[in-house]
Design a protein around this motif. Structure first.
Motif, mmCIF file in Angstrom:
data_model
loop_
_atom_site.group_PDB
_atom_site.id
_atom_site.type_symbol
_atom_site.label_atom_id
_atom_site.label_comp_id
_atom_site.label_asym_id
_atom_site.label_seq_id
_atom_site.Cartn_x
_atom_site.Cartn_y
_atom_site.Cartn_z
ATOM 1 N N ILE A 43 0.837 -1.203 0.000
ATOM 2 C CA ILE A 43 0.000 0.000 0.000
ATOM 3 C C ILE A 43 0.872 1.253 0.000
ATOM 4 O O ILE A 43 0.598 2.215 -0.722
ATOM 5 C CB ILE A 43 -0.971 -0.014 1.195
ATOM 6 N N LEU A 44 1.947 1.251 0.784
ATOM 7 C CA LEU A 44 2.845 2.405 0.806
ATOM 8 C C LEU A 44 3.556 2.589 -0.534
ATOM 9 O O LEU A 44 3.703 3.715 -1.020
ATOM 10 C CB LEU A 44 3.860 2.264 1.943
ATOM 11 N N VAL A 45 3.993 1.484 -1.157
ATOM 12 C CA VAL A 45 4.634 1.577 -2.478
ATOM 13 C C VAL A 45 3.624 2.072 -3.512
ATOM 14 O O VAL A 45 3.937 2.928 -4.345
ATOM 15 C CB VAL A 45 5.239 0.211 -2.885
ATOM 16 N N ASP A 46 2.401 1.542 -3.462
ATOM 17 C CA ASP A 46 1.356 1.966 -4.389
ATOM 18 C C ASP A 46 1.063 3.459 -4.230
ATOM 19 O O ASP A 46 0.898 4.173 -5.223
ATOM 20 C CB ASP A 46 0.095 1.140 -4.156
ATOM 21 N N ALA A 47 1.018 3.932 -3.008
ATOM 22 C CA ALA A 47 0.752 5.358 -2.765
ATOM 23 C C ALA A 47 1.881 6.221 -3.311
ATOM 24 O O ALA A 47 1.626 7.274 -3.902
ATOM 25 C CB ALA A 47 0.564 5.604 -1.273
ATOM 26 N N SER A 48 3.119 5.783 -3.142
ATOM 27 C CA SER A 48 4.229 6.589 -3.656
ATOM 28 C C SER A 48 4.251 6.600 -5.178
ATOM 29 O O SER A 48 4.546 7.629 -5.791
ATOM 30 C CB SER A 48 5.564 6.110 -3.088
ATOM 31 N N ILE A 49 3.922 5.475 -5.807
ATOM 32 C CA ILE A 49 3.834 5.443 -7.271
ATOM 33 C C ILE A 49 2.713 6.368 -7.733
ATOM 34 O O ILE A 49 2.896 7.185 -8.638
ATOM 35 C CB ILE A 49 3.608 4.006 -7.775
#
Length: 127
Positions: A43-49
């Protein structure tokens, strides 16, 4: 009144008090915490992307700078709401001991991430 259950695959014992929720075995708890933490990371990686890709795509197709700024602000607000929903369902799956819910949340996040990267690659958004 207390009840005691034994796990069939090892020697662990689960004691449960009266009126409490059923407890998962040590093996199930490890799987739940692993999926929960993996989903948190995804979720954190998805948000940063999404934080970087969506505004770059909006800048590419918007007709004027004023529209770009409003669109970027709206996209980032919507991104916060989506991340909050992902985290809500991630926590719901963990606290209800539902591997299925955690797996579905992880799958949706992976599909979302892949779709963002594919769109960015196909449209050639600037870095």
């Amino acid at each position: 009144m207390r009840s005691t259950n034994s796990c069939s695959t090892c020697c662990c014992t689960i004691t449960q008090g009266r009126g409490s929720l059923p407890l998962p075995s040590a093996h199930g708890e490890f799987g739940l915490i692993f999926l929960f933490l993996a989903n948190l990371f995804l979720i954190l990686v998805d948000a940063s992307i999404g934080y970087h890709v969506a505004p770059a795509l909006m800048r590419r197709f918007a007709p004027d700078p004023d529209t770009v700024e409003l669109s970027v602000r709206g996209m980032r607000t919507m991104l916060g709401a989506v991340v909050a929903l992902y985290m809500f369902f991630n926590c719901l799956g963990y606290f209800r001991y539902s591997m299925l819910t955690l797996a579905v949340v992880g799958g949706v996040v992976l599909i979302d991430m892949a779709a963002q990267l594919v769109v960015r690659h196909r449209l050639g958004a600037p870095k």
